[in-house]
Every structure is written in structure tokens, then in C-alpha cells.
Design a protein around this motif. Structure first.
Motif, PDB file in Angstrom:
ATOM      1  N   PRO A 104     -37.515  -9.411  27.359  1.00  0.00           N
ATOM      2  CA  PRO A 104     -37.364  -8.633  26.125  1.00  0.00           C
ATOM      3  C   PRO A 104     -37.123  -7.142  26.387  1.00  0.00           C
ATOM      4  CG  PRO A 104     -39.140 -10.214  25.880  1.00  0.00           C
ATOM      5  CD  PRO A 104     -38.738 -10.250  27.318  1.00  0.00           C
ATOM      6  N   GLU A 105     -37.803  -6.587  27.393  1.00  0.00           N
ATOM      7  CA  GLU A 105     -37.609  -5.174  27.716  1.00  0.00           C
ATOM      8  C   GLU A 105     -36.224  -4.928  28.309  1.00  0.00           C
ATOM      9  OE1 GLU A 105     -37.873  -1.204  28.109  1.00  0.00           O
ATOM     10  OE2 GLU A 105     -39.085  -2.557  26.884  1.00  0.00           O
ATOM     11  N   VAL A 106     -35.712  -5.903  29.100  1.00  0.00           N
ATOM     12  CA  VAL A 106     -34.353  -5.777  29.627  1.00  0.00           C
ATOM     13  C   VAL A 106     -33.349  -5.704  28.479  1.00  0.00           C
ATOM     14  CG1 VAL A 106     -32.520  -6.975  30.899  1.00  0.00           C
ATOM     15  CG2 VAL A 106     -34.836  -6.902  31.835  1.00  0.00           C
ATOM     16  N   VAL A 107     -33.497  -6.624  27.523  1.00  0.00           N
ATOM     17  CA  VAL A 107     -32.599  -6.639  26.367  1.00  0.00           C
ATOM     18  C   VAL A 107     -32.715  -5.330  25.582  1.00  0.00           C
ATOM     19  CG1 VAL A 107     -32.098  -7.782  24.166  1.00  0.00           C
ATOM     20  CG2 VAL A 107     -32.634  -9.155  26.188  1.00  0.00           C
ATOM     21  N   ALA A 108     -33.951  -4.870  25.378  1.00  0.00           N
ATOM     22  CA  ALA A 108     -34.162  -3.634  24.630  1.00  0.00           C
ATOM     23  C   ALA A 108     -33.567  -2.430  25.361  1.00  0.00           C
ATOM     24  CB  ALA A 108     -35.659  -3.418  24.394  1.00  0.00           C
ATOM     25  N   THR A 109     -33.686  -2.400  26.692  1.00  0.00           N
ATOM     26  CA  THR A 109     -33.150  -1.279  27.473  1.00  0.00           C
ATOM     27  C   THR A 109     -31.625  -1.229  27.386  1.00  0.00           C
ATOM     28  OG1 THR A 109     -35.015  -1.412  29.019  1.00  0.00           O
ATOM     29  CG2 THR A 109     -33.063  -0.218  29.766  1.00  0.00           C
ATOM     30  N   ILE A 110     -30.984  -2.393  27.514  1.00  0.00           N
ATOM     31  CA  ILE A 110     -29.528  -2.443  27.364  1.00  0.00           C
ATOM     32  C   ILE A 110     -29.133  -1.982  25.965  1.00  0.00           C
ATOM     33  CG2 ILE A 110     -27.514  -3.974  27.288  1.00  0.00           C
ATOM     34  CD1 ILE A 110     -28.887  -5.695  29.425  1.00  0.00           C
ATOM     35  N   GLY A 111     -29.871  -2.456  24.966  1.00  0.00           N
ATOM     36  CA  GLY A 111     -29.569  -2.076  23.589  1.00  0.00           C
ATOM     37  C   GLY A 111     -29.679  -0.585  23.350  1.00  0.00           C
ATOM     38  N   ARG A 112     -30.701   0.051  23.938  1.00  0.00           N
ATOM     39  CA  ARG A 112     -30.881   1.493  23.750  1.00  0.00           C
ATOM     40  C   ARG A 112     -29.726   2.283  24.372  1.00  0.00           C
ATOM     41  NH1 ARG A 112     -36.406   0.257  24.705  1.00  0.00           N
ATOM     42  NH2 ARG A 112     -36.191   0.761  26.917  1.00  0.00           N
ATOM     43  N   HIS A 113     -29.242   1.838  25.520  1.00  0.00           N
ATOM     44  CA  HIS A 113     -28.147   2.548  26.188  1.00  0.00           C
ATOM     45  C   HIS A 113     -26.876   2.546  25.349  1.00  0.00           C
ATOM     46  CE1 HIS A 113     -29.934   3.825  29.899  1.00  0.00           C
ATOM     47  NE2 HIS A 113     -30.353   2.610  30.201  1.00  0.00           N
ATOM     48  N   PHE A 114     -26.676   1.473  24.583  1.00  0.00           N
ATOM     49  CA  PHE A 114     -25.449   1.363  23.784  1.00  0.00           C
ATOM     50  C   PHE A 114     -25.696   1.611  22.298  1.00  0.00           C
ATOM     51  CE2 PHE A 114     -24.707  -1.361  27.525  1.00  0.00           C
ATOM     52  CZ  PHE A 114     -23.554  -0.765  28.013  1.00  0.00           C
ATOM     53  N   ASP A 115     -26.929   1.980  21.961  1.00  0.00           N
ATOM     54  CA  ASP A 115     -27.299   2.228  20.577  1.00  0.00           C
ATOM     55  C   ASP A 115     -27.062   0.995  19.701  1.00  0.00           C
ATOM     56  OD1 ASP A 115     -28.406   3.765  18.577  1.00  0.00           O
ATOM     57  OD2 ASP A 115     -26.496   4.637  17.957  1.00  0.00           O
ATOM     58  N   PHE A 116     -27.328  -0.180  20.269  1.00  0.00           N
ATOM     59  CA  PHE A 116     -27.256  -1.409  19.496  1.00  0.00           C
ATOM     60  C   PHE A 116     -28.477  -1.496  18.580  1.00  0.00           C
ATOM     61  CE2 PHE A 116     -24.826  -3.515  23.206  1.00  0.00           C
ATOM     62  CZ  PHE A 116     -23.612  -3.121  22.670  1.00  0.00           C
TER      63      PHE A 116
ATOM     64  N   ILE B 132     -27.472 -20.680  28.160  1.00  0.00           N
ATOM     65  CA  ILE B 132     -28.163 -19.436  27.834  1.00  0.00           C
ATOM     66  C   ILE B 132     -27.182 -18.493  27.150  1.00  0.00           C
ATOM     67  CG2 ILE B 132     -29.501 -17.507  28.742  1.00  0.00           C
ATOM     68  CD1 ILE B 132     -29.948 -19.330  31.271  1.00  0.00           C
ATOM     69  N   SER B 133     -27.515 -18.045  25.950  1.00  0.00           N
ATOM     70  CA  SER B 133     -26.693 -17.090  25.227  1.00  0.00           C
ATOM     71  C   SER B 133     -27.321 -15.707  25.318  1.00  0.00           C
ATOM     72  CB  SER B 133     -26.563 -17.478  23.747  1.00  0.00           C
ATOM     73  OG  SER B 133     -25.912 -18.721  23.606  1.00  0.00           O
ATOM     74  N   VAL B 134     -26.466 -14.692  25.459  1.00  0.00           N
ATOM     75  CA  VAL B 134     -26.908 -13.294  25.428  1.00  0.00           C
ATOM     76  C   VAL B 134     -26.175 -12.636  24.264  1.00  0.00           C
ATOM     77  CG1 VAL B 134     -27.174 -11.159  26.726  1.00  0.00           C
ATOM     78  CG2 VAL B 134     -27.092 -13.349  27.951  1.00  0.00           C
ATOM     79  N   CYS B 135     -26.918 -12.068  23.334  1.00  0.00           N
ATOM     80  CA  CYS B 135     -26.299 -11.532  22.118  1.00  0.00           C
ATOM     81  C   CYS B 135     -26.873 -10.165  21.774  1.00  0.00           C
ATOM     82  CB  CYS B 135     -26.532 -12.497  20.952  1.00  0.00           C
ATOM     83  SG  CYS B 135     -25.814 -11.941  19.381  1.00  0.00           S
ATOM     84  N   PHE B 136     -25.997  -9.251  21.361  1.00  0.00           N
ATOM     85  CA  PHE B 136     -26.417  -7.935  20.885  1.00  0.00           C
ATOM     86  C   PHE B 136     -25.776  -7.684  19.525  1.00  0.00           C
ATOM     87  CE2 PHE B 136     -26.698  -7.599  25.504  1.00  0.00           C
ATOM     88  CZ  PHE B 136     -27.978  -7.085  25.653  1.00  0.00           C
ATOM     89  N   GLU B 137     -26.560  -7.130  18.613  1.00  0.00           N
ATOM     90  CA  GLU B 137     -26.086  -6.805  17.266  1.00  0.00           C
ATOM     91  C   GLU B 137     -25.967  -5.290  17.114  1.00  0.00           C
ATOM     92  OE1 GLU B 137     -25.217  -8.474  14.542  1.00  0.00           O
ATOM     93  OE2 GLU B 137     -25.824 -10.543  14.950  1.00  0.00           O
TER      94      GLU B 137
END
Length: 370
Positions: free
Chosen positions: A23-35, A129-134
């Protein structure tokens, strides 16, 4: 951006070993791209599990509760198109199509969502396994630069997820092997009955238990199998369910224990829900009601009545012996049959033969509490 990618790659591979860090990996990627948010989805054997940002998972609960998960054309298209790279809604749906689709019009748009990117990663043993960002609608479509960087991270995410899945399997194998070392036939299962690992004692020594299509566990006794799946579907961290298996011509009577995996036990098998363990315990001591109460979740009253039935008494005789009404005994007997998967008195005797050596106090003046 190289420093950011290096930081992300490090976190991605840490999560392969420490699965709770995804979850933190996903959140970190999201923060970098402002997802807005993101999630990983593991799907195997018809079961789907999620890990991601809190806001994304909250929306997914609503998504599932409102029935959209069964008609998610968006995810189906994303998984089909995104098997080699990250793809966006705009890559496979036109603006007109999105406005006309109920999933966008009725669920995503009212929440300010509808711009996403996703990719599908094929894991071992038919695990997808799906990886998704909104991204929030107010920010417009996800940029080409963001997709380029996500694609550069994709091989690392894929390797880490595959490694994590393999490590989970090995952990489950080690747990099952440890139980085998103490002579316990056992399997590590998920809440849908899918077997993650089973030791040789479980797979070869027990002819009444098998692993069938989609790696699902199956008890050949129909009533016991029903109780097993009910227990797995409702399993809680503080509840152990025990299910009696009656003796057959080839096998002794035994008990199937469904033991939840929770807390630190999940370190051994993060994807597992329970240990299914088969035991043939020694007979209980005289006057001890605790065995029946503990094994089959019977009340004290029900346990006493079960013991009387086990001794061969008919229900009217049980009522007379215990000094209670026949209707009370009959009602409790129905509850006993339901909890043990028995079809009636004779079937109950067969199923409880594994804990049959009980005797009652000589005085009938201690009726069970109503």
C-alpha cells in the motif's frame, strides 16, 4: 527524475519481502504523479484481493456493494489492452463512449473520477495482478510522461509481485511442512476454499478429503463439506470451527478443525485465511462436557443432550432423564444437528464416535439451563 525512480524501485523490491508495504508503494507512486489513488489487485481461482490507498479501497467497497464489480467493462478492457504496458481510459474508450457507459456516468463521474491508467501482470499459477492508478477528472487525462515513467517501473513491479507471490507459496509450504513434522495432516486455504499448500499427510493419508477443480478443498461427506465452506466464509480471528467426520469402512472417525490465520500467523502465509487440520483425538475423560462444547460450539445444555443421544437414548427418554420438556429437547437436538452437520440421531452418533467415551453424573437433578 532518476533519483525518484531509484527511490521507487527500492521500495518496490522491499515490498517483495515485506508484503504489507505494497500500500505504501502504491501511495508513494501516486504522490509522485499527483494521482488521486491507486491499488493492486490479485485475482486467482475466482477470488480477488486488494491492496492500495485508503481512499481507493473505500471507493472499491462501494463499487462492490453496488454490484459494479460484476459488470466492470472498464477493468476487463484495461486488462486486455494493458498486458505489456500501462494504458489509459482514453487509449481504449472514446469520450463519447465514456459518457454513454453507466460505470462512468453513474459511478465514477459523480465521484470526480474517470481518468485512470492500469496494467495487467501475469503471475505464477494462473494468478493475475492488476496495477491501477486513478487521477481526478479536474486534472484531465494522465500525461504521456507519466505513462513513460510507469512503463519504466513496470518490469520492477512485475518481478517484485511475482517474487512476493512465490515467497507466499513457500511460506505456506513451510507452515504445512511444520505441521506434517508433528504428524498433523493440514492444508493452508483461502476463504473460498482454494488450497495454497497441503502437506503429504493431508493429500495422501486421508481418502475422504481431496483437492478438486480450481484447487478447491473438498470433504467427501456432503454435510461436513457444507459446514467447512460455511466456516471459511464466516471465519473470524477468534473463532475455531470443528467439524465431525463419521467413520467409514476404511477410515476412523475424525475431526476437521478450521483454524483462522490472523495476527503474526499471517507472516507464514499472507494470502491464507485458515489452516484446515484433520485430527483423531483420544477419547475424553468421564464427566467432561468441555470437549463437545469446545469442538462443536455447543452450549452446556446441548452438550449434555448430545451425550445422552450418543448413549442411545431417544429424545423422549432424554427429556425424562433431564427433567425438561420434550419440546425443549427436540429444539436443542435440531441445533445440535445443525452445528455438527448431522441429519438425525443415528447420524449424530456416527459423527460423535470420535469423542464417544463420556459418562454423565449419576444424579438427574442437574438439568441443563434453558
Amino acid at each position: 527524475m532518476d533519483a525518484i525512480q531509484s527511490e521507487l524501485i527500492g521500495k518496490i523490491y522491499e515490498a517483495a519481502i515485506f508484503r504489507d508495504r505494497w500500500p505504501e508503494v502504491v501511495a508513494t507512486i501516486g504522490r509522485h504523479f499527483d494521482f488521486w489513488g491507486g491499488a493492486l489487485t490479485w485475482e486467482a481461482g475466482g477470488e480477488r484481493r486488494w491492496a492500495g490507498t485508503t481512499n481507493f479501497l473505500d471507493v472499491m467497497e462501494e463499487f462492490i456493494a453496488e454490484g459494479w464489480a460484476t459488470k466492470n467493462i472498464r477493468l476487463e478492457r484495461a486488462n486486455r489492452e494493458g498486458q505489456f504496458s500501462f494504458v489509459r481510459d482514453t487509449d481504449f474508450f472514446t469520450s463519447l463512449e465514456r459518457h454513454s457507459m453507466p460505470i462512468y456516468r453513474e459511478f465514477l463521474a459523480p465521484r470526480g473520477l474517470g481518468c485512470a491508467t492500469a496494467t495487467l501482470i501475469a503471475g505464477p499459477e494462473d494468478i493475475n495482478i492488476s496495477v491501477c492508478f486513478e487521477q481526478h477528472l479536474t486534472k484531465g487525462s494522465i500525461s504521456d510522461e507519466a505513462i513513460r515513467i510507469l512503463d519504466s517501473l513496470r518490469p520492477h513491479i512485475a518481478r517484485s509481485l511475482v517474487l512476493a507471490t512465490e515467497l507466499d507459496r513457500q511460506k505456506a509450504d513451510l507452515l504445512a511442512a511444520g505441521l506434517s513434522a508433528i504428524g498433523a495432516p493440514a492444508a493452508i486455504v483461502q476463504d473460498n476454499g482454494c488450497v495454497l499448500s497441503a502437506n503429504p499427510l493431508f493429500t495422501t493419508a486421508l481418502r475422504r478429503v481431496s483437492i478438486r477443480a480450481r484447487d478447491r478443498i473438498f470433504l467427501h461427506d456432503e454435510s461436513a463439506n457444507r459446514l467447512l465452506y460455511e466456516a471459511l466464509a464466516k471465519i473470524a480471528g477468534d473463532q475455531i470451527k470443528s467439524i465431525p467426520l463419521p467413520a467409514t469402512e476404511d477410515e476412523q472417525a475424525c475431526i476437521v478443525h478450521v483454524i483462522p490465520l490472523c495476527g503474526n500467523a499471517l507472516d507464514f502465509s499472507p494470502r491464507g485465511t485458515a489452516i484446515v487440520l484433520v485430527a483423531q483425538p483420544a477419547a475424553a475423560q468421564a464427566n467432561d462436557l468441555r470437549i463437545l462444547k469446545g469442538l462443536y460450539d455447543l452450549t452446556r445444555s446441548e452438550a449434555r443432550i448430545a451425550i445422552e443421544i450418543q448413549s442411545g437414548m431417544a429424545l423422549p427418554e432424554v427429556a425424562k432423564r433431564l427433567g425438561i420438556s420434550y419440546e425443549t429437547v427436540r429444539s436443542m437436538a435440531k441445533a445440535i444437528y445443525a452445528k455438527t452437520g448431522s441429519s438425525g440421531q443415528s447420524d449424530l452418533v456416527r459423527r460423535l464416535s470420535v469423542v464417544a467415551r463420556y459418562s454423565l453424573p449419576s444424579s438427574p437433578q442437574d438439568p441443563p439451563k434453558r
